[in-house]
Design an enzyme around this catalytic site. Structure first.
Site, PDB file in Angstrom:
ATOM      1  N   LYS A  80      -5.013  26.816  -7.063  1.00  0.00           N
ATOM      2  CA  LYS A  80      -3.621  27.140  -7.373  1.00  0.00           C
ATOM      3  C   LYS A  80      -3.535  28.231  -8.435  1.00  0.00           C
ATOM      4  O   LYS A  80      -4.394  28.325  -9.323  1.00  0.00           O
ATOM      5  CB  LYS A  80      -2.923  25.854  -7.847  1.00  0.00           C
ATOM      6  CG  LYS A  80      -1.410  25.908  -7.958  1.00  0.00           C
ATOM      7  CD  LYS A  80      -0.891  24.515  -8.317  1.00  0.00           C
ATOM      8  CE  LYS A  80       0.594  24.481  -8.583  1.00  0.00           C
ATOM      9  NZ  LYS A  80       1.060  23.121  -8.947  1.00  0.00           N
ATOM     10  N   SER A 155       5.201  21.698  -6.937  1.00  0.00           N
ATOM     11  CA  SER A 155       4.892  23.102  -7.130  1.00  0.00           C
ATOM     12  C   SER A 155       3.642  23.572  -6.383  1.00  0.00           C
ATOM     13  O   SER A 155       3.387  24.781  -6.302  1.00  0.00           O
ATOM     14  CB  SER A 155       4.711  23.381  -8.629  1.00  0.00           C
ATOM     15  OG  SER A 155       3.640  22.631  -9.165  1.00  0.00           O
ATOM     16  N   SER A 179       4.071  17.206  -7.984  1.00  0.00           N
ATOM     17  CA  SER A 179       3.753  18.542  -7.492  1.00  0.00           C
ATOM     18  C   SER A 179       2.559  18.610  -6.559  1.00  0.00           C
ATOM     19  O   SER A 179       2.320  19.642  -5.940  1.00  0.00           O
ATOM     20  CB  SER A 179       3.538  19.503  -8.661  1.00  0.00           C
ATOM     21  OG  SER A 179       4.759  19.753  -9.320  1.00  0.00           O
TER      22      SER A 179
END
Length: 473
Positions: A80, A155, A179
């Site tokens: 990420k 996210s 997330s």
């Protein structure tokens, strides 16, 4: 050489590489081609084609030499955009942070590499990893590979979308209020939020320490397409690091838990979600678990307290972080949040933070009887892309569905989003499996029972069900 390497699991691919059935270079080449094929999803935002190919060549040479190989040798993974990776921008979806280049790997990235994994790219995240939908002015919006009208979640939306599209076998994610689990839910893959401290977190690029509630509640974890892959990634990433103040010492679970399960089907949940939750309970009951319908009467109260703490901490950073670096879109989102949950004064904040021990005590007592809980990830299915920024009312409706997400961070329970074979608007309907604090092994054991009995979907978005090595070799 098969054309369907991307449909396999990390466990199968690592074994095939070790047995010289396929080469690391073939695996990487196919995944890089897969990124090209699925570029419209905008899930992988930074690519490492040359580095990945070179790493694959070296990995193949290690196989030829007969070197000792790590458990993820030659396996492509994604990282990420909000965690340090040497030579990469730790931008966290923020345009102003695009030039923030990491000089060293975060501990979890270093561990993945040490295990032999090959990073092929970094995945998209909303600005500052703070939205239930993945979109930012730096890279743009990530699409859900099952249905582009619906959100991929946030996210870790890039992680969930890429994985569901057959890009990489394991994706790194982070989870402050769901997330990891929300993108897994929205994209039809598995995602684990482990207990606090199990997987260390440290970004050398961070200019300051994070606020206390975020320190206590945020967790790093993997997304994958099978229970075995999720467990493999967790085992590689976990363990003590002196870079993380909250990192737990290396230890194995030695506690025996009863096979009792609390089945929670909230009255405000979508009937189809409750139906799938009951199906999971039936599967476990058939395999010897004692499954009882139950409820957690303090769950909403804990969620509200947690939300107030987060908003208060963000409000304290408004002038120094939000106003200075956030886009107009993100500033609007924060304004919506503060309207829904006004920041507390000092006494309110101190009281709310202290209450964390109270809710931990309550959930620990509940899990003496029910070490495993089956509950919704969200009480509604994946919402329309961008619905969380349309208006205050629209955001409020989204938040109402996420009680069982953020509350698990506040209660610090290992929790897993897993996709079922049932679908809604083309997307697998996911459920949440929640384990006892520091009881990840028991959580994996229960999830494996569901997988072995056909409850968990292994289908890729836009593809037939994922193939095994025996089917495709």
């Amino acid at each position: 050489m098969t054309d369907n390497i991307f449909k396999l699991t990390a466990t199968e691919v690592a074994a095939a590489i070790r047995n010289r059935q396929i080469s690391c270079s073939d695996v990487i080449d196919q995944h890089l081609a897969r990124i090209d094929e699925k570029a419209h999803l905008n899930a992988v935002t930074t690519r490492y084609d040359d580095k990945a190919r070179k790493a694959a060549e070296l990995a193949d040479q290690a196989v030829e030499r007969g070197d000792e190989l790590g458990p993820l040798h030659g396996v492509p993974v994604t990282i990420k955009e909000n965690v340090d990776q040497e030579g990469a921008s730790t931008n966290n979806g923020v345009k102003s942070f695009a030039g923030l280049i990491a000089k060293q790997d975060a501990p979890l990235v270093e561990r993945l590499k040490r295990a032999g994994a090959i990073p092929i790219g970094r995945t998209n995240t909303p600005e500052m990893s703070w939205r239930f939908h993945t979109d930012n002015v730096l890279f743009g919006q990530t699409l859900n590979p099952w249905n582009p009208a619906l959100t991929p979640g946030g996210s870790s939306g890039g992680a969930g979308s890429s994985l569901a599209a057959g890009i990489g076998y394991i994706a790194h994610g982070s989870d402050l209020s769901g997330s990891i689990r929300l993108p897994a839910f929205c994209c039809g893959v598995l995602g684990l939020r482990p207990s606090h401290g199990r997987i260390p977190f440290y970004n050398a690029t961070s200019p300051a320490e994070r606020p206390m509630t975020i320190q206590l509640s945020s967790a790093q974890g993997p997304l994958a397409r099978s229970v075995d892959d999720l467990k493999l990634a967790y085992d590689v990433m976990r363990g003590y690091s002196d870079l993380d103040t909250w990192s737990l010492p290396d230890m194995d679970e030695d506690k025996s838990y009863p096979n009792t399960v609390a089945l929670i089907t909230p009255p405000d949940a979508d009937p189809k979600i409750n139906e799938v939750l009951k199906q999971a309970g039936e599967v476990l009951a058939q395999r010897g678990y004692k499954v009882e319908s139950s409820s957690i009467d303090f769950i909403q109260e804990a969620f509200d307290r947690y939300s107030s703490l987060l908003i208060t901490e963000v409000a304290l950073q408004k002038e120094t972080i939000i106003d200075k670096f956030a886009s107009e879109q993100l500033r609007t989102v924060f304004e919506y949040y503060t309207q829904l949950s006004p920041p507390m004064d000092y006494h309110g904040y101190a009281s709310a933070l202290a209450s964390r021990s109270h809710y931990h005590r309550l959930i620990d007592q509940f899990q003496r009887k029910y070490p495993v809980i089956i509950a919704p990830v969200c009480t509604k299915n994946a919402f329309e892309a961008g619905a969380d920024v349309k208006s205050v009312g629209s955001l409020e409706e989204v938040i109402k569905t996420t009680t069982y997400l953020g509350s698990m961070n506040f209660l610090d329970l290992p929790s897993m989003s897993i996709p079922s074979r049932e679908k809604h608007e083309g997307v697998p309907i996911g459920i949440q499996l929640i384990g006892p604090r520091y009881g990840e092994e028991h959580l994996f054991k229960t999830a494996k029972v569901l997988e072995q009995n056909g409850f968990i979907s292994s289908q890729l978005a836009g593809e037939d069900a994922a193939s095994s090595m025996a089917d495709t070799a």
